[in-house]
Enzyme design. Structure first.
Site, PDB file in Angstrom:
ATOM      1  N   GLU A  38       0.852  -1.190   0.000  1.00  0.00           N
ATOM      2  CA  GLU A  38       0.000   0.000   0.000  1.00  0.00           C
ATOM      3  C   GLU A  38       0.886   1.236   0.000  1.00  0.00           C
ATOM      4  OE1 GLU A  38      -2.672  -0.434   3.337  1.00  0.00           O
ATOM      5  OE2 GLU A  38      -3.465  -2.312   2.568  1.00  0.00           O
TER       6      GLU A  38
ATOM      7  N   HIS B  13      -7.720   1.384   1.721  1.00  0.00           N
ATOM      8  CA  HIS B  13      -7.594   1.137   3.163  1.00  0.00           C
ATOM      9  C   HIS B  13      -8.334   2.205   3.985  1.00  0.00           C
ATOM     10  CE1 HIS B  13      -4.848  -1.016   6.276  1.00  0.00           C
ATOM     11  NE2 HIS B  13      -5.988  -0.653   6.824  1.00  0.00           N
TER      12      HIS B  13
HETATM   13  C1  GLV Z   1      -6.717  -0.257  10.249  1.00  0.00           C
HETATM   14  O1  GLV Z   1      -6.418  -1.028   9.349  1.00  0.00           O
HETATM   15  C2  GLV Z   1      -6.620  -0.643  11.622  1.00  0.00           C
HETATM   16  O2  GLV Z   1      -6.015  -1.678  11.919  1.00  0.00           O
HETATM   17  O3  GLV Z   1      -7.143   0.092  12.468  1.00  0.00           O
END
Ligand code: GLV
Ligand code: GLV
Length: 330
Positions: free
Chosen positions: A269, A288
């Site tokens: 990412e 994400h």
């Molecule tokens: C996001 O991916 C988290 O783990 O809060």
């Protein structure tokens, strides 16, 4: 001068910084969107008592060794696979995360992906914008799959998995789950049934992955697992990219071995612009953002700040990941 020094690796919400300011000198990395360069963090970590970091910061043993006075690593996330927790524990450094607060928001988004991929929302949005909508209405235009009445298979019945069950019930879905631990009382209360992974993959119309990334869940869903899924089934991932073997998933989607996938998380990412996944139409990709609501991201910052301050003051923080670190504290 205040007794403690804290470094925050990204600009957050003022409410959170105010909480830390009451107890410590705070420095916040100036960048707004980009992660802090590793070299700079390696320097900063040397003389701070508390670190508030993001999942884009790799807090490995090399980083932790530099941290001579560090008492707490407060992660602004529920997942903490970016941190070498064992190394922190040995040095008596608390690691904290932000569970609970983001559960419902993440489950909302996971369900949104499920609906979007099955009803081809993103694909049809692209179609309209690109000027391809030429006939007013067609009986076979953009046929998707129903969601109501289908079977949802949840891999990982943690907080988020359980919140997903409640949404699925509203759509009259049958829910099955797989986890390393069974929760029989939840099964009874919500009418969900436990299955082994193989059966879950064979029976589910939608498979949602909701496990943390650990050594045991790395590539949990590989070629063999995907091959067990129905040709009409969809795979949804809002956990961590590496839980799924992305290359094998690409092959399966390309060859239509499954109907589609919706992914919020990836091996790398940001995803490379030339990642072949992006050429496929039977996939939805998002950057994400499953926990990204105004309310939740602010609350996560406040929780992360509180975890940090509690740890500095020698209290047990509300969301301590490594209680074993207590024995090594000095
Ligand atoms: C996001 O991916 C988290 O783990 O809060
Ligand atoms: C994460 O919050 C989980 O336990 O599902």
């Amino acid at each position: 001068m205040k007794k403690y020094r804290v470094f925050v690796t990204r600009q957050l919400f003022d409410e959170a910084i105010d909480i830390i300011n009451k107890e410590a000198e705070v420095e916040v990395f100036e960048g707004t969107d980009n992660p802090i360069p590793r070299d700079l963090l390696l320097t900063k970590i040397k003389d701070i008592d508390g670190l508030l970091c993001l999942l884009t910061d790799i807090i490995d043993s090399e980083m932790i060794e530099k941290a001579k006075r560090l008492k707490v690593i407060s992660n602004y996330a529920v997942g903490f696979n970016n941190i070498d927790v064992n190394e922190a524990t040995k040095r008596g450094i608390y690691v904290t995360n932000t569970p609970g607060i983001l559960t419902e928001t993440t489950a909302d988004f996971t369900f949104a992906l499920l609906l979007a991929v099955s009803r081809r929302i993103a694909e049809s949005d692209r179609y309209v914008r690109m000027g391809n909508w030429k006939y007013a209405w067609g009986p076979r235009m953009f046929l998707g799959s129903d969601v109501h009445g289908k079977t949802l298979g949840i891999i990982g019945l943690g907080r988020i998995g359980k919140a997903l069950v409640k949404r699925a019930k509203g759509f009259d879905m049958k829910v099955i789950y797989y986890d390393i631990v069974r929760d029989e009382s939840f099964e009874k209360s919500y009418g969900v049934s436990f299955q082994n992974l193989k059966t879950l993959l064979e029976e589910a119309d939608f498979v949602s992955v909701n496990v943390p990334l650990t050594e045991n869940t790395y590539h949990l869903i590989g070629e063999e697992e995907i091959s067990l899924m129905k040709k009409t089934a969809f795979l949804i991932n809002t956990s961590r990219g590496a839980v799924i073997d992305e290359k094998k998933l690409y092959n399966a989607l390309k060859n239509k071995l499954i109907a589609g996938a919706a992914l919020d998380v990836f091996d790398k990412e940001p995803i490379d612009p030339d990642n072949p996944l992006l050429e496929l139409d039977n996939i939805i990709v998002t950057p994400h953002i499953a926990s990204a609501s105004v309310e939740t991201r602010k609350n996560m910052a406040i929780i992360a700040a509180k975890n940090l301050v509690e740890s500095l003051k020698g209290e047990e923080p509300a969301n301590l990941v490594n209680p074993e670190a207590k024995k090594f504290r000095h």
